[in-house]
Design an enzyme around this catalytic site. Structure first.
Site, mmCIF file in Angstrom:
data_model
loop_
_atom_site.group_PDB
_atom_site.id
_atom_site.type_symbol
_atom_site.label_atom_id
_atom_site.label_comp_id
_atom_site.label_asym_id
_atom_site.label_seq_id
_atom_site.Cartn_x
_atom_site.Cartn_y
_atom_site.Cartn_z
ATOM 1 N N ASP A 1 -27.055 -4.952 -86.402
ATOM 2 C CA ASP A 1 -26.637 -5.952 -85.406
ATOM 3 C C ASP A 1 -25.117 -6.021 -85.252
ATOM 4 O OD1 ASP A 1 -29.271 -6.609 -84.939
ATOM 5 O OD2 ASP A 1 -29.271 -8.290 -86.343
ATOM 6 N N ARG B 1 -37.752 -16.712 -91.708
ATOM 7 C CA ARG B 1 -38.696 -16.490 -92.812
ATOM 8 C C ARG B 1 -38.993 -17.783 -93.570
ATOM 9 N NH1 ARG B 1 -36.213 -11.889 -91.458
ATOM 10 N NH2 ARG B 1 -37.035 -9.851 -92.058
HETATM 11 C C1 S3P Z 1 -34.139 -8.494 -88.391
HETATM 12 C C2 S3P Z 1 -34.221 -7.128 -88.392
HETATM 13 C C3 S3P Z 1 -33.466 -6.270 -87.462
HETATM 14 C C4 S3P Z 1 -32.330 -7.025 -86.783
HETATM 15 C C5 S3P Z 1 -32.760 -8.389 -86.319
HETATM 16 C C6 S3P Z 1 -33.226 -9.223 -87.499
HETATM 17 C C7 S3P Z 1 -34.973 -9.263 -89.353
HETATM 18 O O1 S3P Z 1 -34.349 -5.801 -86.470
HETATM 19 O O2 S3P Z 1 -31.825 -6.278 -85.691
HETATM 20 O O3 S3P Z 1 -31.697 -9.066 -85.676
HETATM 21 O O4 S3P Z 1 -34.701 -10.463 -89.550
HETATM 22 O O5 S3P Z 1 -35.900 -8.681 -89.923
HETATM 23 P P1 S3P Z 1 -35.264 -4.479 -86.681
HETATM 24 O O6 S3P Z 1 -36.189 -4.731 -87.786
HETATM 25 O O7 S3P Z 1 -35.988 -4.291 -85.385
HETATM 26 O O8 S3P Z 1 -34.279 -3.390 -86.958
#
Ligand code: S3P
Length: 439
Positions: free
Chosen positions: A319, A29
């Protein structure tokens, strides 16, 4: 030369103090917002893993000046928007990277083609394309909305959207696209997910509100914000800290402290669950770092008990189920993990691979469509297997941690993929006394 196999051997207690790399979600981000902003963004503590480096290259391709000035230190000179890239954007293994970048680029009247590695090309992109399409973006994609795909942005309208699944990536893609919409975007979440995009958009100057409607979190972004370059200090990634913490909990005689770990409550479900299992975890030195709470987490070897993990907790630890399953393999009794169907569409089908890997290591696991149950015996599992990771970094690291405390060594294939999120993993674990070596 890439190593074909890494082996973790049981042995010494783990002792020491370490810092794990910067948070992956915040690192992606920081680069994307820095590229969208006008003026200089300075980032420290950036995770220099393959996933984030792919996002840095993508931001250059969309027109930002991105410069590495030291270890984890980067400057970005954004141009206040994206320009059309001259070549295909390859996001490597990174679902977060590609989904957030697609959202961000959709705000502009440009065309871009996205691809990724074999794992990313199998993952569903329709979940992002669908709301972007409602706003007015168009695309051509492979069957089922898979990569490679070409997206055309620009001319987006307002959107009121209820996420069909708890996904911070989809929420973030819609919010980033909303920066270029003609009216507000309003996103309702079925369960609260990590809120780094919301916090960082505000810090960069966007007008955004978060409210609760009928127990659901609703995020509203006003259009037309001019983002201004900012300073981002990336805190240590709780998802990476999870590995040395669980290693200490399951290895007799261990005591390990991980410093400066981000404690955002939407990311700490694993630590709550481990405590419920009887883990000796203490958090000291709580402080603020760039708008996120951080603290030092000390874990000591503990006799763990199986628990039922509340399904509503899933988004705050999505995760971390692979490494929780390893802790569960050492615990006495059943650990029940349900409501986690999203695990099947991560870098691999993590429910299937954890079940297969743990079974190969002598652990009794029951797989369900949307979850799994680990039958722990309260003793160290056998280990003694070569685990297939299907190129998934968290499957690899989880089984290596198991191998440090099992009765026999555990080997994992494709260990090079660990560099996507935690390039210093093996070295740091060795520094604590863990026996992890090539071959
Ligand atoms: C993340 C959101 C999660 C996570 C990924 C990182 C993020 O995924 O599993 O490792 O940085 O927004 P999902 O939004 O698909 O659940």
């Amino acid at each position: 030369m890439t190593t074909a196999v890494l082996t973790a051997r049981p042995g010494a207690a783990l002792r020491g103090c370490l810092r794990v790399p910067g948070d992956k979600s915040i690192s992606h981000r920081a680069l994307i917002l820095g590229a969208l902003a006008t003026g200089r963004t300075t980032v420290t503590g950036l995770l220099e893993g393959e996933d984030v480096l792919a996002t840095a290259r993508a931001m250059q391709a969309f027109g930002a000046d991105v410069v590495r000035t030291g270890e984890g230190a980067w400057t970005m000179d954004g141009k206040g928007g994206f320009s059309e890239p001259a070549d295909v954007i390859d996001c490597g293994n990174a679902g977060t990277g590609v989904r957030l970048i697609m959202g961000a680029m959709a705000a502009f009247d440009i065309v871009a083609t996205f691809t990724g590695d074999g794992s990313l090309r199998k993952r569903p992109m329709g979940r992002v394309l669908e709301p972007l399409g409602r706003m007015g973006a168009t695309w051509i994609a492979r069957e089922g909305g898979r990569l490679p795909l070409t997206l055309k942005g620009g001319g987006l309208s307002a959107l009121t959207y209820t996420l069909p699944m708890a996904s911070a990536q989809v929420k973030s893609a819609v919010l980033l696209a909303g920066l270029g919409a003609t009216g507000p975007v309003e996103v309702t979440e079925p369960e609260p997910t990590r809120d780094h995009t919301e916090r960082m958009l505000k810090a960069f100057g966007a007008e955004l509100t978060v409210a609760d409607h009928n127990d659901r979190r609703v995020v509203t972004l006003q259009p037309g914000a001019r983002l201004t370059g900012s300073v981002v200090a990336v805190p240590a990634d709780p998802s990476s800290a999870a590995f040395p913490i669980v290693a200490a909990l399951v290895t007799p005689g261990s005591e390990v402290t991980v410093e400066g770990v981000m404690l955002n409550p939407l990311r700490t479900g694993l630590f709550d669950t481990l405590r419920e299992m009887g883990a000796d975890l203490t958090i000291t030195n709580r402080r603020d770092a760039s708008g996120e709470e951080v603290g030092d987490i000390t874990a000591r070897h503990s006799a763990l008990q199986g628990v039922i993990v509340p399904p509503g907790r899933a988004p705050s630890m999505i995760d971390e189920y692979p490494i929780l399953a390893v802790a569960a393999a050492f615990a006495a009794g059943d650990t029940v993990m349900r409501g986690i169907g999203e695990m099947r569409v991560k870098e691999s089908d993590r429910i299937a691979l954890m079940a297969a890997g743990l079974e190969a290591c002598g652990v009794d696991v029951e797989e369900e469509p949307e979850g799994f149950i680990v039958h722990g015996t309260g003793a160290a599992p056998r280990g003694g297997a070569l685990v297939e990771t299907h190129g998934d970094h968290r499957i690899a690291m989880s089984h290596l941690i198991l191998g440090l405390a099992a009765r026999e060594p555990v080997r994992v294939d494709e260990p090079g993929m660990i560099a996507t999120s935690f390039p210093t993993f093996a070295g740091l674990m060795r520094g604590l006394g863990g026996d992890i070596s090539e071959g």
